[in-house]
Structure formats: C-alpha cells, structure tokens
Design an enzyme around this catalytic site. Sequence first.
Site, PDB file in Angstrom:
ATOM      1  CG  HIS A 123      43.069  45.833  37.908  1.00 58.83           C
ATOM      2  ND1 HIS A 123      41.783  46.070  38.307  1.00 58.83           N
ATOM      3  CD2 HIS A 123      43.610  45.031  38.856  1.00 58.83           C
ATOM      4  CE1 HIS A 123      41.542  45.434  39.439  1.00 58.83           C
ATOM      5  NE2 HIS A 123      42.648  44.787  39.800  1.00 58.83           N
ATOM      6  CG  ASP A 153      49.579  44.499  35.870  1.00 61.43           C
ATOM      7  OD1 ASP A 153      49.329  45.609  36.357  1.00 61.43           O
ATOM      8  OD2 ASP A 153      48.781  43.542  35.884  1.00 61.43           O
TER       9      ASP A 153
HETATM   10  C1  LIG Z   1      44.817  37.267  37.299  1.00 59.51           C
HETATM   11  C2  LIG Z   1      44.042  38.490  37.749  1.00 59.51           C
HETATM   12  C3  LIG Z   1      44.980  39.556  38.146  1.00 59.51           C
HETATM   13  C4  LIG Z   1      45.363  40.302  36.941  1.00 59.51           C
HETATM   14  C5  LIG Z   1      46.229  41.453  37.289  1.00 59.51           C
HETATM   15  C6  LIG Z   1      45.603  42.698  36.958  1.00 59.51           C
HETATM   16  C7  LIG Z   1      45.359  42.897  35.479  1.00 59.51           C
HETATM   17  C8  LIG Z   1      46.472  43.873  37.462  1.00 59.51           C
HETATM   18  O1  LIG Z   1      46.502  44.908  36.891  1.00 59.51           O
HETATM   19  S1  LIG Z   1      47.368  43.689  38.912  1.00 59.51           S
HETATM   20  C9  LIG Z   1      47.794  45.316  39.439  1.00 59.51           C
HETATM   21  C10 LIG Z   1      46.864  45.801  40.454  1.00 59.51           C
HETATM   22  N1  LIG Z   1      47.244  47.048  41.032  1.00 59.51           N
HETATM   23  C11 LIG Z   1      48.198  47.154  41.951  1.00 59.51           C
HETATM   24  O2  LIG Z   1      48.825  46.206  42.362  1.00 59.51           O
HETATM   25  C12 LIG Z   1      48.484  48.568  42.420  1.00 59.51           C
HETATM   26  C13 LIG Z   1      48.720  48.679  43.923  1.00 59.51           C
HETATM   27  N2  LIG Z   1      47.661  48.047  44.672  1.00 59.51           N
HETATM   28  C14 LIG Z   1      46.417  48.552  44.778  1.00 59.51           C
HETATM   29  O3  LIG Z   1      46.079  49.623  44.293  1.00 59.51           O
HETATM   30  C15 LIG Z   1      45.423  47.682  45.536  1.00 59.51           C
HETATM   31  O4  LIG Z   1      46.117  46.749  46.295  1.00 59.51           O
HETATM   32  C16 LIG Z   1      44.429  46.978  44.613  1.00 59.51           C
HETATM   33  C17 LIG Z   1      43.534  47.993  43.899  1.00 59.51           C
HETATM   34  C18 LIG Z   1      45.135  46.094  43.586  1.00 59.51           C
HETATM   35  C19 LIG Z   1      43.547  46.054  45.463  1.00 59.51           C
HETATM   36  O5  LIG Z   1      42.837  46.837  46.382  1.00 59.51           O
HETATM   37  P1  LIG Z   1      42.313  46.198  47.730  1.00 59.51           P
HETATM   38  O6  LIG Z   1      41.278  47.116  48.268  1.00 59.51           O
HETATM   39  O7  LIG Z   1      41.910  44.774  47.524  1.00 59.51           O
HETATM   40  O8  LIG Z   1      43.653  46.124  48.625  1.00 59.51           O
HETATM   41  P2  LIG Z   1      44.473  47.267  49.348  1.00 59.51           P
HETATM   42  O9  LIG Z   1      43.715  48.551  49.424  1.00 59.51           O
HETATM   43  O10 LIG Z   1      45.823  47.333  48.757  1.00 59.51           O
HETATM   44  O11 LIG Z   1      44.570  46.713  50.847  1.00 59.51           O
HETATM   45  C20 LIG Z   1      45.053  45.438  51.136  1.00 59.51           C
HETATM   46  C21 LIG Z   1      44.333  44.981  52.388  1.00 59.51           C
HETATM   47  O12 LIG Z   1      44.784  43.681  52.691  1.00 59.51           O
HETATM   48  C22 LIG Z   1      45.312  43.674  54.013  1.00 59.51           C
HETATM   49  N3  LIG Z   1      46.398  42.678  54.058  1.00 59.51           N
HETATM   50  C23 LIG Z   1      47.384  42.490  53.176  1.00 59.51           C
HETATM   51  N4  LIG Z   1      48.181  41.502  53.551  1.00 59.51           N
HETATM   52  C24 LIG Z   1      47.704  41.048  54.730  1.00 59.51           C
HETATM   53  C25 LIG Z   1      48.099  40.031  55.651  1.00 59.51           C
HETATM   54  N5  LIG Z   1      49.174  39.254  55.440  1.00 59.51           N
HETATM   55  N6  LIG Z   1      47.350  39.871  56.757  1.00 59.51           N
HETATM   56  C26 LIG Z   1      46.249  40.621  56.980  1.00 59.51           C
HETATM   57  N7  LIG Z   1      45.827  41.592  56.156  1.00 59.51           N
HETATM   58  C27 LIG Z   1      46.548  41.799  55.049  1.00 59.51           C
HETATM   59  C28 LIG Z   1      45.808  45.073  54.226  1.00 59.51           C
HETATM   60  O13 LIG Z   1      45.969  45.356  55.572  1.00 59.51           O
HETATM   61  C29 LIG Z   1      44.678  45.860  53.585  1.00 59.51           C
HETATM   62  O14 LIG Z   1      43.589  45.892  54.457  1.00 59.51           O
HETATM   63  P3  LIG Z   1      42.638  47.199  54.546  1.00 59.51           P
HETATM   64  O15 LIG Z   1      41.930  47.299  53.225  1.00 59.51           O
HETATM   65  O16 LIG Z   1      41.710  46.907  55.695  1.00 59.51           O
HETATM   66  O17 LIG Z   1      43.529  48.387  54.795  1.00 59.51           O
HETATM   67  C30 LIG Z   1      43.019  38.090  39.010  1.00 59.51           C
HETATM   68  C31 LIG Z   1      42.183  39.354  39.407  1.00 59.51           C
HETATM   69  C32 LIG Z   1      40.848  38.805  39.922  1.00 59.51           C
HETATM   70  C33 LIG Z   1      41.104  37.324  40.078  1.00 59.51           C
HETATM   71  C34 LIG Z   1      39.887  36.394  40.146  1.00 59.51           C
HETATM   72  C35 LIG Z   1      38.976  36.776  41.347  1.00 59.51           C
HETATM   73  O18 LIG Z   1      39.762  36.922  42.556  1.00 59.51           O
HETATM   74  C36 LIG Z   1      37.835  35.752  41.558  1.00 59.51           C
HETATM   75  C37 LIG Z   1      38.324  34.285  41.603  1.00 59.51           C
HETATM   76  C38 LIG Z   1      39.032  33.954  42.938  1.00 59.51           C
HETATM   77  C39 LIG Z   1      39.496  32.474  42.961  1.00 59.51           C
HETATM   78  O19 LIG Z   1      40.217  32.252  44.197  1.00 59.51           O
HETATM   79  C40 LIG Z   1      40.431  32.194  41.754  1.00 59.51           C
HETATM   80  C41 LIG Z   1      39.697  32.481  40.455  1.00 59.51           C
HETATM   81  C42 LIG Z   1      39.199  33.945  40.376  1.00 59.51           C
HETATM   82  C43 LIG Z   1      38.331  34.012  39.126  1.00 59.51           C
HETATM   83  C44 LIG Z   1      40.405  34.937  40.289  1.00 59.51           C
HETATM   84  C45 LIG Z   1      41.334  34.580  39.092  1.00 59.51           C
HETATM   85  C46 LIG Z   1      42.500  35.563  38.974  1.00 59.51           C
HETATM   86  O20 LIG Z   1      43.366  35.440  40.106  1.00 59.51           O
HETATM   87  C47 LIG Z   1      41.978  37.010  38.849  1.00 59.51           C
HETATM   88  C48 LIG Z   1      41.208  37.178  37.560  1.00 59.51           C
END
Ligand SMILES: C[C@H](CCC[C@H](C)C(=O)SCCNC(=O)CCNC(=O)[C@H](O)C(C)(C)COP(=O)(O)OP(=O)(O)OC[C@H]1O[C@@H](n2cnc3c(N)ncnc32)[C@H](O)[C@@H]1OP(=O)(O)O)[C@H]1CC[C@H]2[C@@H]3[C@H](O)C[C@@H]4C[C@H](O)CC[C@]4(C)[C@H]3C[C@H](O)[C@]12C
Length: 383
Positions: A123, A153
């Site tokens: 992150h 970010d």
């Molecule tokens: C508000 C908080 C967010 C803060 C931002 C934070 C500080 C950041 O830094 S964001 C930057 C993150 N990094 C990146 O974006 C870099 C690039 N991406 C990655 O490295 C990764 O994507 C990852 C590490 C971010 C995530 O890895 P992950 O393993 O999950 O995903 P990927 O490997 O990328 O694979 C994606 C898989 O998904 C499939 N996919 C995608 N789209 C589709 C689709 N349309 N259909 C089907 N499938 C799809 C894709 O195929 C991949 O599948 P495979 O793995 O099988 O290959 C928030 C952070 C946490 C939140 C809280 C938390 O979620 C709990 C609660 C949830 C509730 O709903 C709401 C309250 C929460 C408390 C929630 C609150 C906030 O939102 C957060 C705090």
Amino acid sequence: MALRGVRVLELAGLAPAPLCGQILADFGAQVVRVDRFRSAAIHADVQGRGKRSLALDLKQPRGAETLTRLCQKADVLLEPFRPGVMENLNLGPDVLLKNNPRLIYARLTGFGNSGAYSKMAGHDINYLAVSGVLSRLGRKDENPYAPVNLLADFAGGGVMCALGIIIALYERTKSGKGQVIDASMVEGAAYLSSFLWKSQNLGLWNRPRGENLLDSGAPFYETYKTSDGKFMAVGALEPQFYKQLISGLGLDSDKLPDQYDFSGWPEMKRRFTDLFSKKTQAEWCEIFDYTDACVTPVLSFDDVVSHPHNKERGTFLKNDQEEISPRPSPLLSRTPATPSTRRDPFIGEHTEEILLDSGFSKEEIAQLKALKVIESNKPKANL
Ligand SMILES: C[C@H](CCC[C@H](C)C(=O)SCCNC(=O)CCNC(=O)[C@H](O)C(C)(C)COP(=O)(O)OP(=O)(O)OC[C@H]1O[C@@H](n2cnc3c(N)ncnc32)[C@H](O)[C@@H]1OP(=O)(O)O)[C@H]1CC[C@H]2[C@@H]3[C@H](O)C[C@@H]4C[C@H](O)CC[C@]4(C)[C@H]3C[C@H](O)[C@]12C
C-alpha cells in the site's frame, strides 16, 4: 470539455486508479468503471464522480471476451491489479493492443510491472518507503511518517498515471498508435521528489530528518498551536517575508539570531511556539491576513469551505446529494472541467446501457445476464 470523446475503461481498484479515472471524467472523458459483482466487491469506490458502472465477471471467458470487445472501441484501459492478473485473464496488452492498436493500456501498480518486488502486495506507505521519500518525512527524533496516503497512492500514482495517459493521447494524435503505460507508485513518488535530489548540493538536506529547512527543522517553516487549540502555518523562507513575520509577532529583529543560523533555530522555535499560543487563530489571521509574512490559518475540513478565499474561488463544490468535495483543478480558461453533480454510480447501474452503446444487441445482453457474466443493478426508487 477538454477530454470530450475520450473513452476510458477503468477496472475497479483501490484508491489510486479511481482518482485517475475521476480526473479524466472531470475533464470530460466518458469513463466506464468495470466492477466486480456487488456480492464480490471488496471495497467501496468513493471516487466515482462522473463515471458509469458496468458489472462484469472477468473470470468467465465470456466476461473477458466482453471486455476485449469493449476495448476495441476504447481509447484508454486503466488497470490496477498485481502484475500478471490481466495476462491470466487473457487480457494482457499483447491481446488487447493487437485488437485495437490505438489503445492506451495504463497499468497502475505499486512496484511496477517488473522487478523483484513487483508481485508483492503493498500500500501507499510501502511504495513511499521504497521510493526513498518516506525516509525524509517526519520530525526530529521520531520515526518516518507517511502523510495519509496522499503521496504514493494519489500524487505518485493516480495523478502521475493520468499525466501518462494524457501524454500518450497527445502522442497518438501524431503516430496514430496506442502504447502501454507502466505507472509505478514507487517511481511516481520518487519522480515527485526530484527537487529533494537535485537540491542536495544547496545544503538543504544535509542534516538529520526533521532538522532541515523544509522538514520542520526551521522555525519559520512550521505549524504553531494557537490559544484556541487551532494552528497557524508559517512559511516565511525569504528574508523579506521573514521580516514581516517577525514584525507581526511583535519581535525586534535586531535582538534575534540571523534567520539562517541553524544553531538559533531550536530557541527561535520555542519563542514562536510561546508567542503563537497567546492568541486565537482568528486573532493571528487579523494580524497576518493580506500580508507577505507567509502565515495562514490551518483550516479544518469544517472551516475550509466557508473560508472567504476558497468561497470566492469556488474551491469546493456540492453534488446533488449535498456531499462536498474539491472542485477539479487546474482551471482551464476555455475548456474547464465541469464535474458531474450526480451521486457516484452504483455497481452495475449502467451495465445494459453501456453494452447497448457499445454495439451489443439486446439478445446478447440477455444471454450474458442469463449466464451471470454481467449484473445489472437499478437504484431503488426514492418514494
Ligand atoms: C480505504 C482503504 C484503501 C486505502 C488505500 C490504500 C492505502 C492503498 O495504498 S491503495 C493502493 C494499493 N496498491 C495497488 O493498487 C497496487 C496495484 N495492485 C496490487 O498490488 C493489488 O491489486 C493489491 C495488493 C492492491 C490487492 O491484491 P489482491 O490480491 O486483492 O488483488 P490482485 O492480485 O490485484 O488480483 C485481483 C483479483 O481480482 C480479480 N478481479 C478483478 N476484477 C474482476 C472482475 N470484474 N471480475 C472477476 N474477477 C475480478 C482478478 O482476476 C484477480 O483475481 P486472482 O487473484 O484470482 O488473479 C480500504 C482498504 C481496506 C478497506 C476495508 C476492508 O475492505 C474491510 C471492510 C470492507 C467493507 O466492505 C467496507 C469497510 C472496510 C473496513 C473497508 C474500508 C476501506 O475500503 C478500506 C480500509
């Protein structure tokens, strides 16, 4: 608006890609956010202004095919996943650029699309750490401190990626060709810090963290608490502005150490702290507003919207749900952004209309729905 006619497909992700898509939408691009199904969505996107939502299951071959077809008519694809995810879905740049050589394929990742760390989760704070920037942020004798998730970010990620997209769109007007953008937040944050690197020879960063000119070392580049528990920000770097600061504080410059005498900084900081604690924020504003002392109030989210300067400029706006957010910046004189005033889209709210717009027939849409490749969610009527 400047980006009218630019068609963007944004695959739903965490914070940085949504900001990138929102910037493009604010400036007139047609942005479709491609969401997972409502039941599978992990995070809520709060940066959906001006976007439409298509809920599509990319894990199903028909879902990936649907995206491929949408990409044929798109200008930009924005993807926020870990490297390799798109390739696993058969949606890598080789496939999509072959189908549409004009496509700009923007990959917004943390560590970049190659390199030892590229496949690691992370992150903002991790990217900022690896960029080197985090080591420079923080107060004396304290641990490094990440300023929310603004730097990697949003600035190094979302904004830098939007810049890459605009540059690629401009280049395409000459070459007619799309390209792949590898936007790494580590590198975006590092690039933002160019000044820190280039200014090392000026002696601005030779001292430990928190003891330098712009990192809270200098008494004249600091925040100070006021008697009502608020804060003032002081940025009086140049001698002519420092003079006005000293005069506003009621001090006599002849009796003070030289502004740039490092050895005098800790004592000056104590004196400034003591002085600022004697008046309220409003009282300090009366003294410093409209002067060149470079002293301003630290405005809270409660106060910032009604501050006269921001009010006059219209810095913040309200949507039709009464939600307040910052107006797009910068202001373009002929073709300014005109951000949507509508609420953010629900997941799958526009699935059918987007597919119809893109040439899918009603029968094809019905079939995709029956196969659970797409999901359509209409907002409940507000009765
Ligand atoms: C508000 C908080 C967010 C803060 C931002 C934070 C500080 C950041 O830094 S964001 C930057 C993150 N990094 C990146 O974006 C870099 C690039 N991406 C990655 O490295 C990764 O994507 C990852 C590490 C971010 C995530 O890895 P992950 O393993 O999950 O995903 P990927 O490997 O990328 O694979 C994606 C898989 O998904 C499939 N996919 C995608 N789209 C589709 C689709 N349309 N259909 C089907 N499938 C799809 C894709 O195929 C991949 O599948 P495979 O793995 O099988 O290959 C928030 C952070 C946490 C939140 C809280 C938390 O979620 C709990 C609660 C949830 C509730 O709903 C709401 C309250 C929460 C408390 C929630 C609150 C906030 O939102 C957060 C705090």
